[in-house]
Design an enzyme around this catalytic site. Structure first.
Site, mmCIF file in Angstrom:
data_model
loop_
_atom_site.group_PDB
_atom_site.id
_atom_site.type_symbol
_atom_site.label_atom_id
_atom_site.label_comp_id
_atom_site.label_asym_id
_atom_site.label_seq_id
_atom_site.Cartn_x
_atom_site.Cartn_y
_atom_site.Cartn_z
ATOM 1 N N GLY A 271 0.829 -1.207 0.000
ATOM 2 C CA GLY A 271 0.000 0.000 0.000
ATOM 3 C C GLY A 271 0.858 1.250 0.000
ATOM 4 O O GLY A 271 2.056 1.193 -0.262
ATOM 5 N N ASN A 272 0.241 2.370 0.269
ATOM 6 C CA ASN A 272 0.988 3.626 0.338
ATOM 7 C C ASN A 272 0.347 4.543 1.373
ATOM 8 O O ASN A 272 -0.680 4.203 1.955
ATOM 9 C CB ASN A 272 1.059 4.287 -1.044
ATOM 10 C CG ASN A 272 -0.318 4.634 -1.567
ATOM 11 O OD1 ASN A 272 -0.972 5.532 -1.054
ATOM 12 N ND2 ASN A 272 -0.781 3.878 -2.563
ATOM 13 N N ARG A 273 0.983 5.693 1.592
ATOM 14 C CA ARG A 273 0.596 6.531 2.732
ATOM 15 C C ARG A 273 -0.446 7.598 2.384
ATOM 16 O O ARG A 273 -0.685 8.498 3.177
ATOM 17 C CB ARG A 273 1.850 7.208 3.308
ATOM 18 C CG ARG A 273 2.857 6.205 3.844
ATOM 19 C CD ARG A 273 4.146 6.880 4.274
ATOM 20 N NE ARG A 273 3.920 7.910 5.253
ATOM 21 C CZ ARG A 273 4.528 9.078 5.264
ATOM 22 N NH1 ARG A 273 5.396 9.386 4.330
ATOM 23 N NH2 ARG A 273 4.265 9.959 6.203
ATOM 24 N N SER A 274 -1.064 7.506 1.227
ATOM 25 C CA SER A 274 -2.039 8.542 0.872
ATOM 26 C C SER A 274 -3.242 8.522 1.835
ATOM 27 O O SER A 274 -3.831 7.479 2.076
ATOM 28 C CB SER A 274 -2.531 8.305 -0.560
ATOM 29 O OG SER A 274 -3.549 9.225 -0.853
#
Ligand code: CTP
Length: 425
Positions: A222-225
């Site tokens: 995933g990512n931190r958005s």
């Protein structure tokens, strides 16, 4: 509806008076519970006169009515505005040292808090942690606005305008704002004086958040958005008259709930494949598609249905990745609707050889979207914060606009750049 208006001790307490009047004008019964410090800014008679109800700060007032419990139990909605750093801290730790905090513990209805404080206090890790705790527990904490603060300084920490707080808070309980019969549950729909209605009759699709690519049933890449910029774009478009489809990739309820309902349809997705399907379905009759989501470029080639187990003494098998489709580039090269405007975001870090903007210009030419909003990201920048700074490029990489401020202000500046591109047919 019975609304309990908590007021804590900050200079913005004067705006609580306007909020009180607004809620009363809309036909709600409002009981004000200030803190002792709030009464140093606004006197109890002001709140009493405007609410028509008594005002007390202490649990030992009116003990026979057990009001420290009764007030919270009897409310349909609690709004705390302004919520100071001290109030957020006391609420997060479950203190019960005055009537407002005991009321917060007794309340079972939705609670909305509108923080106001200096930027340094808002950005302090202690305040951030308190806000995160409150949001985890389901409290709706509104991001403060950016702008002029009490002294000569400016930044994030301003109390949003009373109209905006009322709209948000009533939207949370689905009460809407009178005067907008078409969207009774819509927290963003009322036209604000001075705000253009230049998206009236338009359908816009906004993707927000970050995709998750499953590694196995319990793990993902995933990512931190946080999705806050995308949600701000959806809210701003709604306020300008658009019907909005928000394709929400893994957004927390604190981020998305305030915008749900009325003219905003939220489609929840997780992986890039799901996001692509949802965006392409909604885009068929859309005038604008804004890809604000952080989309994973790659996904694991295999996604086992059973959890990957650790085997003692054996190195883990590498995760093979395959490329995801580029949703933005696909739409830009083959739009799904006539005269559809396609807009992307580019979150860049820059490196030794190439600046953020140079990376952005190359990406603008490569993706072919009508506009690309470029912002710098890093460990402290962009993700999860309440402010943003973007440079808007056209498909040739030329700068067409710049915007900085709260994510809502940036959203409105972006719509200002998008609306002239819409066909007038
Ligand atoms: N995007 C997309 N589909 C992908 C990847 C990105 O639609 N598979 C969109 C994003 O929503 C965003 C824009 O493309 O609007 C730019 O995303 P970004 O991740 O910055 O671009 P990439 O093409 O992935 O470039 P980079 O090599 O910098 O990661």
């Amino acid at each position: 509806m019975r609304i309990l208006l908590g007021v804590s001790g900050g200079i913005a307490a004067y705006k609580a008076v306007l909020l009180l009047r607004l809620l009363r004008e809309q036909g709600h019964a409002v009981r004000v519970v200030p803190t002792v410090a709030a009464l140093r800014f606004v006197g109890a008679p002001t709140f009493e006169a405007l609410s028509g109800e008594p005002v007390s700060t202490e649990v030992f007032d009116d003990v026979d009515a057990v009001q420290h419990v009764a007030l919270g139990q009897g409310a349909d909605l609690v709004v705390v505005a302004p919520a100071t750093a001290d109030l957020l801290s006391r609420a997060a730790t479950g203190r019960a040292d005055d009537l407002l905090t005991t009321t917060l513990l007794a309340a079972r209805c939705p609670v909305v808090m509108a923080p106001a404080m200096h930027t340094e206090m808002w950005e302090h890790p202690a305040t951030r942690a308190n806000v995160a705790t409150l949001r985890e527990r389901g409290v709706h904490v509104i991001d403060p606005a950016s702008g002029r603060l009490t002294g000569a300084d400016s930044g994030a920490g301003r109390l949003p305008e009373p109209e905006e707080i009322a709209r948000y808070a009533l939207g949370v309980v689905g009460a809407g704002v009178p005067g907008d019969a078409a969207h009774p549950a819509d927290p963003t729909a009322t036209a604000v004086p001075g705000r253009p209605q230049d998206l009236q009759g338009r359908h816009v699709v906004v993707s927000a958040g970050g995709t998750r690519e499953p590694i196995d049933p319990v793990r993902f890449i995933g990512n931190r958005s946080s999705g806050r910029q995308g949600v701000a774009l959806a809210a701003a478009a709604r306020a300008r008259g658009a019907a909005v489809t928000l394709v929400a990739a893994n957004l927390g309820p604190d981020v998305v709930d305030g915008v749900r309902g009325g003219g905003v349809t939220v489609v929840e997705v997780s992986s890039t494949a799901e996001l692509r399907d949802a965006v392409r379905t909604a885009a068929r009759d859309a005038d604008v598609v804004v890809m604000a989501a952080a989309v994973a470029d790659f996904r694991p080639a295999a996604s086992p249905t059973a959890k990957i187990k650790k085997v003692a003494g054996r190195a883990p098998a590498p995760i093979e990745l395959v490329e995801n489709p580029d949703v933005l580039a696909e739409l830009a090269s083959s739009p799904l609707g006539p005269d559809q405007v396609v807009v992307g975001f580019a979150a860049e870090t820059g490196d030794e050889d190439t600046s953020v903007l140079e990376h952005g210009r190359a990406k603008a030419r490569r993706k072919g979207a009508h506009l690309l909003a470029v912002n710098a990201v890093g460990h402290e920048l962009g993700f999860g914060t309440d402010v943003n700074e973007v440079t808007v490029l056209d498909r040739h990489g030329e700068t067409v606009a710049k915007a900085a401020g709260s994510k809502r202000e940036v959203a409105d500046a972006l719509w200002d750049a998008i609306t002239p591109l819409l066909s007038t047919i």
